[in-house]
Design a protein around this motif. Structure first.
Motif, PDB file in Angstrom:
ATOM      1  N   ILE A 191      28.097 -28.921 -96.215  1.00  0.00           N
ATOM      2  CA  ILE A 191      26.952 -29.387 -96.757  1.00  0.00           C
ATOM      3  C   ILE A 191      26.683 -30.671 -96.274  1.00  0.00           C
ATOM      4  O   ILE A 191      25.696 -31.365 -96.724  1.00  0.00           O
ATOM      5  CB  ILE A 191      27.142 -29.401 -98.443  1.00  0.00           C
ATOM      6  CG1 ILE A 191      28.378 -30.131 -98.496  1.00  0.00           C
ATOM      7  CG2 ILE A 191      27.208 -28.061 -98.968  1.00  0.00           C
ATOM      8  CD1 ILE A 191      28.363 -30.538-100.164  1.00  0.00           C
ATOM      9  N   ASN A 192      27.296 -30.792 -94.916  1.00  0.00           N
ATOM     10  CA  ASN A 192      27.031 -32.091 -94.299  1.00  0.00           C
ATOM     11  C   ASN A 192      27.128 -33.567 -95.112  1.00  0.00           C
ATOM     12  O   ASN A 192      26.744 -34.342 -95.233  1.00  0.00           O
ATOM     13  CB  ASN A 192      25.417 -32.010 -93.770  1.00  0.00           C
ATOM     14  CG  ASN A 192      25.272 -33.022 -92.689  1.00  0.00           C
ATOM     15  OD1 ASN A 192      26.292 -33.501 -91.926  1.00  0.00           O
ATOM     16  ND2 ASN A 192      24.123 -33.499 -92.506  1.00  0.00           N
ATOM     17  N   SER A 247      23.180 -30.643-104.978  1.00  0.00           N
ATOM     18  CA  SER A 247      21.611 -30.464-104.876  1.00  0.00           C
ATOM     19  C   SER A 247      21.463 -28.962-104.872  1.00  0.00           C
ATOM     20  O   SER A 247      22.374 -28.246-104.570  1.00  0.00           O
ATOM     21  CB  SER A 247      21.159 -31.280-103.571  1.00  0.00           C
ATOM     22  OG  SER A 247      21.374 -30.556-102.600  1.00  0.00           O
ATOM     23  N   PRO A 248      20.323 -28.521-104.929  1.00  0.00           N
ATOM     24  CA  PRO A 248      19.961 -27.037-105.086  1.00  0.00           C
ATOM     25  C   PRO A 248      20.285 -26.608-103.511  1.00  0.00           C
ATOM     26  O   PRO A 248      20.631 -25.455-103.553  1.00  0.00           O
ATOM     27  CB  PRO A 248      18.396 -27.055-105.384  1.00  0.00           C
ATOM     28  CG  PRO A 248      18.241 -28.222-106.403  1.00  0.00           C
ATOM     29  CD  PRO A 248      19.101 -29.378-105.794  1.00  0.00           C
ATOM     30  N   ASP A 249      19.718 -27.653-102.693  1.00  0.00           N
ATOM     31  CA  ASP A 249      20.092 -26.954-101.126  1.00  0.00           C
ATOM     32  C   ASP A 249      21.609 -26.648-100.929  1.00  0.00           C
ATOM     33  O   ASP A 249      22.009 -25.746-100.321  1.00  0.00           O
ATOM     34  CB  ASP A 249      19.533 -27.867-100.347  1.00  0.00           C
ATOM     35  CG  ASP A 249      17.884 -27.892-100.211  1.00  0.00           C
ATOM     36  OD1 ASP A 249      17.547 -26.867-100.571  1.00  0.00           O
ATOM     37  OD2 ASP A 249      17.295 -28.937 -99.792  1.00  0.00           O
ATOM     38  N   GLU A 250      22.229 -27.623-101.532  1.00  0.00           N
ATOM     39  CA  GLU A 250      23.928 -27.578-101.208  1.00  0.00           C
ATOM     40  C   GLU A 250      24.400 -26.362-101.994  1.00  0.00           C
ATOM     41  O   GLU A 250      25.167 -25.631-101.319  1.00  0.00           O
ATOM     42  CB  GLU A 250      24.525 -28.713-101.823  1.00  0.00           C
ATOM     43  CG  GLU A 250      24.081 -29.954-100.932  1.00  0.00           C
ATOM     44  CD  GLU A 250      24.717 -31.095-101.656  1.00  0.00           C
ATOM     45  OE1 GLU A 250      25.011 -32.214-100.857  1.00  0.00           O
ATOM     46  OE2 GLU A 250      24.943 -31.312-102.656  1.00  0.00           O
ATOM     47  N   MET A 251      23.784 -25.869-103.344  1.00  0.00           N
ATOM     48  CA  MET A 251      24.357 -24.683-103.809  1.00  0.00           C
ATOM     49  C   MET A 251      23.892 -23.622-103.192  1.00  0.00           C
ATOM     50  O   MET A 251      24.947 -22.728-103.230  1.00  0.00           O
ATOM     51  CB  MET A 251      23.501 -24.871-105.366  1.00  0.00           C
ATOM     52  CG  MET A 251      24.108 -26.066-106.338  1.00  0.00           C
ATOM     53  SD  MET A 251      23.283 -25.611-107.964  1.00  0.00           S
ATOM     54  CE  MET A 251      23.060 -27.233-108.339  1.00  0.00           C
ATOM     55  N   ARG A 252      22.750 -23.746-102.508  1.00  0.00           N
ATOM     56  CA  ARG A 252      22.352 -22.547-101.760  1.00  0.00           C
ATOM     57  C   ARG A 252      23.264 -22.258-100.654  1.00  0.00           C
ATOM     58  O   ARG A 252      23.693 -21.028-100.150  1.00  0.00           O
ATOM     59  CB  ARG A 252      20.811 -22.364-101.425  1.00  0.00           C
ATOM     60  CG  ARG A 252      20.023 -21.953-102.544  1.00  0.00           C
ATOM     61  CD  ARG A 252      18.714 -21.788-101.921  1.00  0.00           C
ATOM     62  NE  ARG A 252      17.882 -23.268-101.710  1.00  0.00           N
ATOM     63  CZ  ARG A 252      17.296 -24.137-102.666  1.00  0.00           C
ATOM     64  NH1 ARG A 252      17.296 -23.811-103.714  1.00  0.00           N
ATOM     65  NH2 ARG A 252      16.789 -25.355-102.049  1.00  0.00           N
ATOM     66  N   ILE A 253      23.448 -23.419 -99.850  1.00  0.00           N
ATOM     67  CA  ILE A 253      24.532 -23.121 -98.729  1.00  0.00           C
ATOM     68  C   ILE A 253      25.817 -22.643 -99.064  1.00  0.00           C
ATOM     69  O   ILE A 253      26.450 -21.917 -98.413  1.00  0.00           O
ATOM     70  CB  ILE A 253      24.646 -24.624 -98.069  1.00  0.00           C
ATOM     71  CG1 ILE A 253      23.408 -24.968 -97.549  1.00  0.00           C
ATOM     72  CG2 ILE A 253      25.619 -24.674 -97.041  1.00  0.00           C
ATOM     73  CD1 ILE A 253      23.297 -26.616 -97.009  1.00  0.00           C
ATOM     74  N   ILE A 254      26.585 -23.279-100.236  1.00  0.00           N
ATOM     75  CA  ILE A 254      27.780 -22.634-100.675  1.00  0.00           C
ATOM     76  C   ILE A 254      27.802 -21.219-101.164  1.00  0.00           C
ATOM     77  O   ILE A 254      28.518 -20.609-100.759  1.00  0.00           O
ATOM     78  CB  ILE A 254      28.278 -23.777-101.705  1.00  0.00           C
ATOM     79  CG1 ILE A 254      28.610 -24.911-101.082  1.00  0.00           C
ATOM     80  CG2 ILE A 254      29.438 -22.948-102.459  1.00  0.00           C
ATOM     81  CD1 ILE A 254      28.849 -26.102-102.180  1.00  0.00           C
ATOM     82  N   THR A 266      26.456 -15.528-107.459  1.00  0.00           N
ATOM     83  CA  THR A 266      25.217 -16.229-107.499  1.00  0.00           C
ATOM     84  C   THR A 266      25.471 -17.497-107.504  1.00  0.00           C
ATOM     85  O   THR A 266      26.602 -18.029-108.133  1.00  0.00           O
ATOM     86  CB  THR A 266      24.510 -15.657-108.724  1.00  0.00           C
ATOM     87  OG1 THR A 266      25.287 -16.024-109.773  1.00  0.00           O
ATOM     88  CG2 THR A 266      24.074 -14.028-108.595  1.00  0.00           C
ATOM     89  N   ILE A 267      24.287 -18.383-107.676  1.00  0.00           N
ATOM     90  CA  ILE A 267      24.644 -19.881-107.951  1.00  0.00           C
ATOM     91  C   ILE A 267      25.223 -20.073-109.268  1.00  0.00           C
ATOM     92  O   ILE A 267      25.838 -20.890-109.436  1.00  0.00           O
ATOM     93  CB  ILE A 267      23.307 -20.497-107.715  1.00  0.00           C
ATOM     94  CG1 ILE A 267      22.894 -20.702-106.345  1.00  0.00           C
ATOM     95  CG2 ILE A 267      23.322 -22.104-108.212  1.00  0.00           C
ATOM     96  CD1 ILE A 267      21.634 -21.228-105.744  1.00  0.00           C
ATOM     97  N   ASP A 268      24.523 -19.379-110.167  1.00  0.00           N
ATOM     98  CA  ASP A 268      25.057 -19.379-111.563  1.00  0.00           C
ATOM     99  C   ASP A 268      26.454 -19.206-111.678  1.00  0.00           C
ATOM    100  O   ASP A 268      27.054 -19.848-112.560  1.00  0.00           O
ATOM    101  CB  ASP A 268      24.257 -18.590-112.569  1.00  0.00           C
ATOM    102  CG  ASP A 268      22.761 -19.199-112.848  1.00  0.00           C
ATOM    103  OD1 ASP A 268      22.619 -20.417-112.582  1.00  0.00           O
ATOM    104  OD2 ASP A 268      22.044 -18.181-113.180  1.00  0.00           O
TER     105      ASP A 268
END
Length: 68
Positions: free
Chosen positions: A24-25, A42-49, A61-63
């Protein structure tokens, strides 16, 4: 109440905190604070993970990863 489950999934699939921090940099110490729930992902970090962990389990899923 929000419970961060990222650490459990990360360890289960054999990733280190350093690897996820790089993913996640972020610096490792910043990532640790995020994993502890002291700093929000962040939402972007959650998506990357999520995308990384889905390589092991496509049903994640993110949830399920970030909230319980």
């Amino acid at each position: 109440m929000i419970i961060i489950a990222v650490d459990r999934y990360r360890r289960f699939y054999g990733y280190t905190q350093k690897q996820f921090a790089e993913l996640i940099n972020k610096e490792r110490q910043t990532y640790i604070l995020k994993e502890q729930g002291k700093v929000k992902f962040s939402p972007d970090e959650m998506r990357i993970i999520r995308d990384e962990l889905k390589k092991h389990d496509n049903s994640l899923t993110i949830d399920t990863i970030c909230f319980n």
